[in-house]
Design a protein around this motif. Structure first.
Motif, PDB file in Angstrom:
ATOM      1  N   ARG A 280       8.610   0.283 -14.026  1.00  0.00           N
ATOM      2  CA  ARG A 280       8.430   1.066 -15.248  1.00  0.00           C
ATOM      3  C   ARG A 280       9.745   1.168 -16.032  1.00  0.00           C
ATOM      4  O   ARG A 280       9.785   0.965 -17.248  1.00  0.00           O
ATOM      5  CB  ARG A 280       7.900   2.463 -14.910  1.00  0.00           C
ATOM      6  N   VAL A 281      10.827   1.462 -15.330  1.00  0.00           N
ATOM      7  CA  VAL A 281      12.147   1.565 -15.979  1.00  0.00           C
ATOM      8  C   VAL A 281      12.522   0.227 -16.615  1.00  0.00           C
ATOM      9  O   VAL A 281      12.995   0.177 -17.757  1.00  0.00           O
ATOM     10  CB  VAL A 281      13.213   2.028 -14.960  1.00  0.00           C
TER      11      VAL A 281
ATOM     12  N   VAL B 263      13.018  -6.973 -13.329  1.00  0.00           N
ATOM     13  CA  VAL B 263      13.121  -5.833 -12.425  1.00  0.00           C
ATOM     14  C   VAL B 263      14.115  -6.177 -11.320  1.00  0.00           C
ATOM     15  O   VAL B 263      13.885  -7.082 -10.528  1.00  0.00           O
ATOM     16  CB  VAL B 263      11.744  -5.492 -11.796  1.00  0.00           C
TER      17      VAL B 263
ATOM     18  N   GLU C 268      10.342  -0.456 -19.684  1.00  0.00           N
ATOM     19  CA  GLU C 268      10.769   0.397 -20.795  1.00  0.00           C
ATOM     20  C   GLU C 268      12.027  -0.173 -21.442  1.00  0.00           C
ATOM     21  O   GLU C 268      12.178  -0.138 -22.665  1.00  0.00           O
ATOM     22  CB  GLU C 268      10.995   1.825 -20.311  1.00  0.00           C
TER      23      GLU C 268
ATOM     24  N   ASN D 283       7.991  -1.923  -6.694  1.00  0.00           N
ATOM     25  CA  ASN D 283       8.280  -0.506  -6.794  1.00  0.00           C
ATOM     26  C   ASN D 283       7.899  -0.054  -8.209  1.00  0.00           C
ATOM     27  O   ASN D 283       8.523  -0.472  -9.188  1.00  0.00           O
ATOM     28  CB  ASN D 283       9.768  -0.276  -6.520  1.00  0.00           C
ATOM     29  N   ASP D 284       6.867   0.775  -8.316  1.00  0.00           N
ATOM     30  CA  ASP D 284       6.362   1.181  -9.636  1.00  0.00           C
ATOM     31  C   ASP D 284       7.432   1.816 -10.508  1.00  0.00           C
ATOM     32  O   ASP D 284       7.495   1.558 -11.702  1.00  0.00           O
ATOM     33  CB  ASP D 284       5.188   2.156  -9.485  1.00  0.00           C
ATOM     34  N   TYR D 285       8.278   2.655  -9.924  1.00  0.00           N
ATOM     35  CA  TYR D 285       9.303   3.333 -10.716  1.00  0.00           C
ATOM     36  C   TYR D 285      10.291   2.311 -11.298  1.00  0.00           C
ATOM     37  O   TYR D 285      10.593   2.340 -12.489  1.00  0.00           O
ATOM     38  CB  TYR D 285      10.058   4.370  -9.876  1.00  0.00           C
ATOM     39  N   LYS D 286      10.783   1.390 -10.444  1.00  0.00           N
ATOM     40  CA  LYS D 286      11.736   0.379 -10.921  1.00  0.00           C
ATOM     41  C   LYS D 286      11.096  -0.510 -11.992  1.00  0.00           C
ATOM     42  O   LYS D 286      11.732  -0.861 -12.972  1.00  0.00           O
ATOM     43  CB  LYS D 286      12.234  -0.472  -9.758  1.00  0.00           C
TER      44      LYS D 286
END
Length: 168
Positions: free
Chosen positions: A130-131, A119, A134, A125-128
């Protein structure tokens, strides 16, 4: 993508080395009665935590890994000032794909120790996150391998639930 979390000195890296040994030998070990690799594969360790010589290689040898099928990438600068390996870099993902091709697409497992190195920036940061995760799943599918990430826990738990203490 599988994540392994635990307190410091709980044996996360040692456990991962035992898995790696089973993958490189292409057979299960008594530690993992239900684990049956589909054939011998190569294992790539992308390591920022443990000393390569005294810890990681020693654990792999003790676990019985076929070291000819183990590649270890550290985050140190290269001999010629090359930037450290970064799983988020297109250049470095291309290098992994090239390595896979050079060994006839026999990557069985990649280990990220710690996983939060995948990351960029703020790993809380949950969004970062998750991306990034993925992208790791996509890479695992491209390579046809498992990716195991080692998570660390917050050292001062203050009565928090164990799952709430996972860092990154």
């Amino acid at each position: 993508l599988t994540l392994i979390a635990g307190l410091p000195d709980a044996g996360k890296s040692t456990f991962t080395c035992a898995l790696a040994a089973a993958v490189t030998r292409g057979r299960n070990y008594s530690l993992f009665p239900g684990f049956a690799p589909g054939g011998a594969g190569h294992v790539i360790f992308i390591c920022r935590e443990d000393d390569i010589q005294t810890s990681l290689k020693a654990r792999l040898l003790a676990a019985g890994a076929d070291m000819s099928k183990v590649a270890i990438i550290s985050d140190e600068f290269g001999e010629h000032g090359d930037t450290p390996f970064n799983i988020n870099s297109e250049r470095d993902r291309a290098r992994l794909l090239g390595y896979s091709e050079s060994i006839n697409h026999c990557v069985g497992m990649i280990v990220l120790d710690p996983v939060y190195q995948a990351v960029d920036g703020d790993f809380n940061n949950d969004y970062k996150a998750r991306v990034a995760y993925e992208a790791l799943v996509k890479l695992a599918k491209q390579l046809g391998c498992a990716i195991v990430g080692i998570c660390h826990t917050v050292k001062n738990p203050r009565d928090k639930d164990p799952l709430a203490r996972i860092a990154g």
